[in-house]
Design a protein around this motif. Sequence first.
Motif, mmCIF file in Angstrom:
data_model
loop_
_atom_site.group_PDB
_atom_site.id
_atom_site.type_symbol
_atom_site.label_atom_id
_atom_site.label_comp_id
_atom_site.label_asym_id
_atom_site.label_seq_id
_atom_site.Cartn_x
_atom_site.Cartn_y
_atom_site.Cartn_z
ATOM 1 N N ILE A 156 47.354 2.774 -13.441
ATOM 2 C CA ILE A 156 48.627 2.404 -14.070
ATOM 3 C C ILE A 156 48.389 1.430 -15.220
ATOM 4 N N GLU A 157 47.570 0.431 -14.988
ATOM 5 C CA GLU A 157 47.320 -0.568 -16.033
ATOM 6 C C GLU A 157 46.529 0.004 -17.208
ATOM 7 N N GLN A 158 45.634 0.948 -16.952
ATOM 8 C CA GLN A 158 44.935 1.613 -18.054
ATOM 9 C C GLN A 158 45.923 2.359 -18.944
ATOM 10 N N CYS A 159 46.867 3.046 -18.318
ATOM 11 C CA CYS A 159 47.876 3.790 -19.067
ATOM 12 C C CYS A 159 48.777 2.831 -19.848
ATOM 13 N N ALA A 160 49.172 1.728 -19.230
ATOM 14 C CA ALA A 160 50.006 0.732 -19.917
ATOM 15 C C ALA A 160 49.260 0.164 -21.128
ATOM 16 N N SER A 161 47.972 -0.068 -20.983
ATOM 17 C CA SER A 161 47.170 -0.586 -22.098
ATOM 18 C C SER A 161 47.115 0.408 -23.249
ATOM 19 N N ARG A 162 46.964 1.701 -22.923
ATOM 20 C CA ARG A 162 46.953 2.727 -23.978
ATOM 21 C C ARG A 162 48.277 2.743 -24.741
ATOM 22 N N LYS A 163 49.393 2.678 -23.992
ATOM 23 C CA LYS A 163 50.707 2.691 -24.657
ATOM 24 C C LYS A 163 50.910 1.423 -25.490
ATOM 25 N N PHE A 164 50.404 0.295 -25.011
ATOM 26 C CA PHE A 164 50.492 -0.954 -25.756
ATOM 27 C C PHE A 164 49.747 -0.839 -27.084
ATOM 28 N N LEU A 165 48.511 -0.347 -27.028
ATOM 29 C CA LEU A 165 47.715 -0.206 -28.247
ATOM 30 C C LEU A 165 48.338 0.778 -29.229
ATOM 31 N N ALA A 166 49.050 1.775 -28.714
ATOM 32 C CA ALA A 166 49.728 2.763 -29.568
ATOM 33 C C ALA A 166 51.079 2.242 -30.062
ATOM 34 N N GLY A 167 51.502 1.069 -29.590
ATOM 35 C CA GLY A 167 52.787 0.504 -30.016
ATOM 36 C C GLY A 167 53.984 1.222 -29.440
ATOM 37 N N GLU A 168 53.842 1.822 -28.276
ATOM 38 C CA GLU A 168 54.920 2.602 -27.653
ATOM 39 C C GLU A 168 55.778 1.720 -26.751
ATOM 40 N N PHE A 169 56.579 0.863 -27.369
ATOM 41 C CA PHE A 169 57.460 -0.050 -26.652
ATOM 42 C C PHE A 169 58.858 0.541 -26.538
ATOM 43 N N GLU A 170 59.549 0.178 -25.463
ATOM 44 C CA GLU A 170 60.929 0.624 -25.248
ATOM 45 C C GLU A 170 61.751 -0.554 -24.757
ATOM 46 N N GLY A 171 63.057 -0.450 -24.952
ATOM 47 C CA GLY A 171 63.985 -1.406 -24.367
ATOM 48 C C GLY A 171 64.128 -2.706 -25.128
ATOM 49 N N ASN A 172 64.933 -3.580 -24.528
ATOM 50 C CA ASN A 172 65.193 -4.884 -25.106
ATOM 51 C C ASN A 172 65.263 -5.899 -23.969
ATOM 52 N N PRO A 173 64.298 -6.766 -23.818
ATOM 53 C CA PRO A 173 63.151 -6.984 -24.715
ATOM 54 C C PRO A 173 62.168 -5.816 -24.624
ATOM 55 N N PRO A 174 61.407 -5.609 -25.694
ATOM 56 C CA PRO A 174 60.477 -4.491 -25.731
ATOM 57 C C PRO A 174 59.436 -4.584 -24.614
ATOM 58 N N GLY A 175 59.187 -3.461 -23.971
ATOM 59 C CA GLY A 175 58.192 -3.397 -22.908
ATOM 60 C C GLY A 175 57.586 -2.012 -22.836
ATOM 61 N N ILE A 176 56.777 -1.816 -21.821
ATOM 62 C CA ILE A 176 56.091 -0.545 -21.608
ATOM 63 C C ILE A 176 56.711 0.127 -20.392
ATOM 64 N N ILE A 177 57.175 1.359 -20.571
ATOM 65 C CA ILE A 177 57.732 2.152 -19.479
ATOM 66 C C ILE A 177 56.802 3.345 -19.259
ATOM 67 N N LEU A 178 56.335 3.510 -18.025
ATOM 68 C CA LEU A 178 55.433 4.616 -17.702
ATOM 69 C C LEU A 178 56.165 5.674 -16.888
ATOM 70 N N ARG A 179 56.003 6.901 -17.311
ATOM 71 C CA ARG A 179 56.592 8.060 -16.635
ATOM 72 C C ARG A 179 55.467 9.047 -16.316
ATOM 73 N N GLY A 180 55.766 10.043 -15.516
ATOM 74 C CA GLY A 180 54.771 11.029 -15.146
ATOM 75 C C GLY A 180 54.061 11.651 -16.334
ATOM 76 N N ILE A 181 54.794 11.920 -17.387
ATOM 77 C CA ILE A 181 54.225 12.562 -18.576
ATOM 78 C C ILE A 181 53.125 11.720 -19.221
ATOM 79 N N ASP A 182 53.183 10.409 -19.019
ATOM 80 C CA ASP A 182 52.167 9.525 -19.613
ATOM 81 C C ASP A 182 50.792 9.693 -18.968
ATOM 82 N N PHE A 183 50.746 10.329 -17.798
ATOM 83 C CA PHE A 183 49.482 10.500 -17.085
ATOM 84 C C PHE A 183 48.913 11.904 -17.198
ATOM 85 N N ARG A 184 49.615 12.779 -17.868
ATOM 86 C CA ARG A 184 49.137 14.152 -18.021
ATOM 87 C C ARG A 184 48.116 14.219 -19.129
ATOM 88 N N ALA A 185 47.090 15.008 -18.900
ATOM 89 C CA ALA A 185 46.009 15.133 -19.900
ATOM 90 C C ALA A 185 46.403 16.042 -21.026
#
Length: 92
Positions: free
Chosen positions: A63-92
């Motif tokens: 989970i944390e590896q995936c969150a780190s990838r989204k962070f580096l890609a700048g994929e923030f959501e919400g207010n305040p901005p954060g990282i939201i992980l869904r099933g699609i984020d783990f698909r190759a």
Amino acid sequence: MTLVRGDIGGYEFNRMVVLFSMMDGARVIPCAISATAMDDLEHVSRTAADQRERQFVRLRDRIEQCASRKFLAGEFEGNPPGIILRGIDFRA
């Protein structure tokens, strides 16, 4: 900068997510992962609400590896901005 492990905020039943944080230096990055995404990772149909935090701990490294990838890609959501992980984020 690489994110490092933060705190587990617990399971939020109404939103069906486990809240957690990652740290970017001294900056807290709020994160969440859907219950469905965790069930998909473990190939189970439905985990009981009182078992969600234990499930998160078992899957925490992935989970944390995936969150780190989204962070580096700048994929923030919400207010305040954060990282939201869904099933699609783990698909190759």
